[in-house]
Design an enzyme around this catalytic site. Sequence first.
Site, mmCIF file in Angstrom:
data_model
loop_
_atom_site.group_PDB
_atom_site.id
_atom_site.type_symbol
_atom_site.label_atom_id
_atom_site.label_comp_id
_atom_site.label_asym_id
_atom_site.label_seq_id
_atom_site.Cartn_x
_atom_site.Cartn_y
_atom_site.Cartn_z
ATOM 1 C CE1 TYR A 196 36.824 46.187 36.338
ATOM 2 C CE2 TYR A 196 36.124 48.307 35.487
ATOM 3 C CZ TYR A 196 36.955 47.205 35.414
ATOM 4 O OH TYR A 196 37.904 47.131 34.424
ATOM 5 C CD GLN B 166 31.262 63.510 28.037
ATOM 6 O OE1 GLN B 166 31.268 63.970 26.910
ATOM 7 N NE2 GLN B 166 31.365 64.270 29.114
HETATM 8 P P1 NAD Z 1 39.287 39.431 31.168
HETATM 9 O O1 NAD Z 1 38.070 39.148 31.980
HETATM 10 O O2 NAD Z 1 39.410 38.783 29.839
HETATM 11 O O3 NAD Z 1 40.611 39.081 31.984
HETATM 12 C C1 NAD Z 1 40.679 39.125 33.379
HETATM 13 C C2 NAD Z 1 41.385 37.846 33.846
HETATM 14 O O4 NAD Z 1 41.505 37.894 35.281
HETATM 15 C C3 NAD Z 1 40.585 36.582 33.508
HETATM 16 O O5 NAD Z 1 41.434 35.653 32.883
HETATM 17 C C4 NAD Z 1 40.089 36.091 34.862
HETATM 18 O O6 NAD Z 1 39.917 34.687 34.903
HETATM 19 C C5 NAD Z 1 41.176 36.590 35.782
HETATM 20 N N1 NAD Z 1 40.728 36.752 37.175
HETATM 21 C C6 NAD Z 1 39.589 37.336 37.621
HETATM 22 N N2 NAD Z 1 39.558 37.312 38.964
HETATM 23 C C7 NAD Z 1 40.716 36.694 39.369
HETATM 24 C C8 NAD Z 1 41.261 36.368 40.632
HETATM 25 N N3 NAD Z 1 40.630 36.683 41.786
HETATM 26 N N4 NAD Z 1 42.448 35.715 40.678
HETATM 27 C C9 NAD Z 1 43.099 35.373 39.526
HETATM 28 N N5 NAD Z 1 42.637 35.678 38.305
HETATM 29 C C10 NAD Z 1 41.450 36.321 38.230
HETATM 30 O O7 NAD Z 1 39.377 41.011 31.031
HETATM 31 P P2 NAD Z 1 40.417 41.919 30.241
HETATM 32 O O8 NAD Z 1 39.652 42.770 29.332
HETATM 33 O O9 NAD Z 1 41.544 41.109 29.718
HETATM 34 O O10 NAD Z 1 40.944 42.861 31.416
HETATM 35 C C11 NAD Z 1 42.218 42.692 31.998
HETATM 36 C C12 NAD Z 1 42.466 43.792 33.021
HETATM 37 O O11 NAD Z 1 42.436 45.071 32.379
HETATM 38 C C13 NAD Z 1 41.410 43.839 34.127
HETATM 39 O O12 NAD Z 1 42.035 44.147 35.346
HETATM 40 C C14 NAD Z 1 40.515 44.990 33.709
HETATM 41 O O13 NAD Z 1 39.905 45.611 34.807
HETATM 42 C C15 NAD Z 1 41.507 45.918 33.016
HETATM 43 N N6 NAD Z 1 40.819 46.766 32.038
HETATM 44 C C16 NAD Z 1 40.395 46.241 30.852
HETATM 45 C C17 NAD Z 1 39.705 47.055 29.951
HETATM 46 C C18 NAD Z 1 39.220 46.539 28.626
HETATM 47 O O14 NAD Z 1 38.518 47.272 27.910
HETATM 48 N N7 NAD Z 1 39.556 45.328 28.207
HETATM 49 C C19 NAD Z 1 39.463 48.396 30.284
HETATM 50 C C20 NAD Z 1 39.899 48.883 31.507
HETATM 51 C C21 NAD Z 1 40.600 48.058 32.378
#
Ligand code: NAD
Length: 313
Positions: A143, A274
Amino acid sequence: MRILVTGGAGFVGSHLCDRLVQQGHQVTALDNLRTGSRLNVAHLKDNRLFEFVEADVQQALHGDYDRIYNLACPASPPHYQADPIYTSMTCISGALNVLDLARRNDCRVLQASTSEVYGDPDISPQPESYRGSVNPHGIRACYDEGKRMAESLFFDHHRMHGTRIKVARIFNTYGPRMDPNDGRVVSNFIVQALQGRSLTLYGDGSQTRSFCYVDDMVEGLMRLMESDEDVLGPINLGNEGEFSMLELASQVLELTRSRASTEFLPLPQDDPRQRRPDLTLARTRLGWEPTVALRDGLRRTIDYFAARLAKAA
Ligand code: NAD
Ligand code: UDP
């Protein structure tokens, strides 16, 4: 505008779709439902401004768009570690595919990067200039390094082809529509407290995180997307409040009025000690800062999970 949201059926993506539709945009949510769910966008099903496309961002993408938000990627550690090669390839192929589509459309493309690019940081708070401390072969590398590679592809595409990029570094975000089973700390603690099960603290619970409520995050992402053309990022988006996991557990127990106990489990490998964003750039370049305090956001999230668990029962 015609807007593509990859990962649109996920937690953050579905809230972003809501806001974009509310603003009158034509929104396509593309998602392969790996960790997301159709339920997250079920309320938009009959809205003429919304369409859902089940597809993988690792395959070539098509369509005419004015904006692309690339959120497709599993985000919780248990999920992204379950198939680490899939995670890396989603980050890398996904980035290339959205970049190629953005270049063909001459449209803006925003990458949902992460505070994980800082790894286990030696400095706090973390400014964007900090280059991070990531273990390149540990269990989080798929990741962390995947997202770092995606940033690299975004900037190379911009330098080579003039692609109109924006890169957000998202810090821990929480709120309604998190999957109760996805393993992240806020959803775990709330569900455990509501069900009267012990709260699972990893390590001694002294590690810290800064938690941003999802509405603030969506606002930040949209501000970045619509910022001046020369604002490429990376820009931190998150909340500066920093809490240990012990403090988080105690707030959740208090707000849920739960008598659940706590249990200590081993700290996973490479778990950052942290994390706290330096938001100077977001404030100055986007005029954005978070507005929802942890207690208020937790209350709203607890209400959501309480209703969801009651319905399931
Ligand atoms: P989540 O897992 O709820 O959402 C991710 C979505 O991407 C899911 O609906 C999943 O089905 C879809 N997905 C995964 N692989 C895929 C692929 N190959 N093709 C099409 N769709 C695919 O997670 P989230 O918390 O909503 O995160 C959304 C984005 O934000 C991600 O990229 C994550 O890395 C980034 N992010 C989130 C956080 C957080 O705390 N929520 C922090 C840092 C970064
Ligand atoms: N964590 C915990 N109990 C849990 C889930 C997570 O103590 O049930 C800890 C985890 O070890 C980490 C912090 O909470 O230190 C945040 O974990 P999360 O998976 O939410 O996000 P990330 O580690 O990616 O920031």
